[in-house]
Design a protein around this motif. Sequence first.
Motif, PDB file in Angstrom:
ATOM      1  N   ARG A  70       0.806  -1.192  -0.015  1.00  6.26           N
ATOM      2  CA  ARG A  70      -0.048  -0.076   0.097  1.00  6.26           C
ATOM      3  C   ARG A  70       0.996   1.156   0.021  1.00  6.26           C
ATOM      4  NH1 ARG A  70      -3.903   2.839   4.275  1.00  6.26           N
ATOM      5  NH2 ARG A  70      -5.574   3.472   3.126  1.00  6.26           N
ATOM      6  N   LEU A  71       0.688   2.151  -0.891  1.00  8.41           N
ATOM      7  CA  LEU A  71       1.499   3.303  -1.045  1.00  8.41           C
ATOM      8  C   LEU A  71       0.538   4.605  -0.568  1.00  8.41           C
ATOM      9  CD1 LEU A  71       2.913   2.915  -4.863  1.00  8.41           C
ATOM     10  CD2 LEU A  71       3.893   2.119  -2.536  1.00  8.41           C
ATOM     11  N   SER A  72       1.078   5.647  -0.131  1.00  7.49           N
ATOM     12  CA  SER A  72       0.484   6.794   0.402  1.00  7.49           C
ATOM     13  C   SER A  72       1.301   7.892   0.051  1.00  7.49           C
ATOM     14  CB  SER A  72       0.411   6.856   2.014  1.00  7.49           C
ATOM     15  OG  SER A  72      -0.270   5.673   2.287  1.00  7.49           O
ATOM     16  N   CYS A  73       0.678   8.981  -0.253  1.00  6.68           N
ATOM     17  CA  CYS A  73       1.154  10.211  -0.806  1.00  6.68           C
ATOM     18  C   CYS A  73       0.424  11.327  -0.102  1.00  6.68           C
ATOM     19  CB  CYS A  73       0.755  10.235  -2.301  1.00  6.68           C
ATOM     20  SG  CYS A  73       1.319  11.846  -2.995  1.00  6.68           S
ATOM     21  N   ILE A  74       0.999  12.198   0.878  1.00  3.59           N
ATOM     22  CA  ILE A  74       0.447  13.283   1.385  1.00  3.59           C
ATOM     23  C   ILE A  74       0.729  14.562   0.588  1.00  3.59           C
ATOM     24  CG2 ILE A  74       0.563  14.685   3.524  1.00  3.59           C
ATOM     25  CD1 ILE A  74       1.273  11.973   4.846  1.00  3.59           C
ATOM     26  N   SER A  75      -0.195  15.257   0.392  1.00  8.91           N
ATOM     27  CA  SER A  75      -0.060  16.672  -0.315  1.00  8.91           C
ATOM     28  C   SER A  75      -0.022  17.800   0.666  1.00  8.91           C
ATOM     29  CB  SER A  75      -1.208  16.917  -1.507  1.00  8.91           C
ATOM     30  OG  SER A  75      -1.133  18.082  -1.667  1.00  8.91           O
ATOM     31  N   SER A  76       0.708  18.917   0.589  1.00  7.24           N
ATOM     32  CA  SER A  76       0.621  19.938   1.200  1.00  7.24           C
ATOM     33  C   SER A  76      -0.549  21.003   0.968  1.00  7.24           C
ATOM     34  CB  SER A  76       2.105  20.685   1.148  1.00  7.24           C
ATOM     35  OG  SER A  76       2.327  21.164  -0.185  1.00  7.24           O
ATOM     36  N   LYS A  77      -1.129  20.617  -0.255  1.00  9.46           N
ATOM     37  CA  LYS A  77      -1.975  21.632  -0.718  1.00  9.46           C
ATOM     38  C   LYS A  77      -3.424  20.892  -1.360  1.00  9.46           C
ATOM     39  CE  LYS A  77      -2.451  25.862  -3.421  1.00  9.46           C
ATOM     40  NZ  LYS A  77      -1.513  26.707  -4.462  1.00  9.46           N
TER      41      LYS A  77
END
Length: 121
Positions: free
Chosen positions: A19-26
């Motif tokens: 499982r991959l995750s990606c957190i965006s600052s916007k």
Amino acid sequence: QVQLVESGGGSVQAGGSLRLSCISSKYNCAMAWFRQAPGKEREGVAAVFTSGTTTYADPVKGRFIASRNSARTTLYLQMNSLKSEDTAVYYCAQNPLCPSNRLDPSEYLSWGQGTQVTVSS
């Protein structure tokens, strides 16, 4: 400047899951996963719009599930039944707008650093 931080890559045997995750600052409309294998062009994997509309590339349909959290700032990719041909660096990308060509890398403006996924047979 938008920042995207991926996590969750690693090594797994064929048939396994990651499982991959990606957190965006916007906040944005479109978030997507792309991948690039050695010697190959970057290709789209899955894209998720804030509306919930999700698009998958044919090679991953039925095996991968892309989703976003309720705040729409985190993108996930559940990868099941992994195959050796899924081995690649996986990148997260985003566009504040909603591009019509959802899996076209040229439509995305901000990119993460990438996370390696290795599937051994």
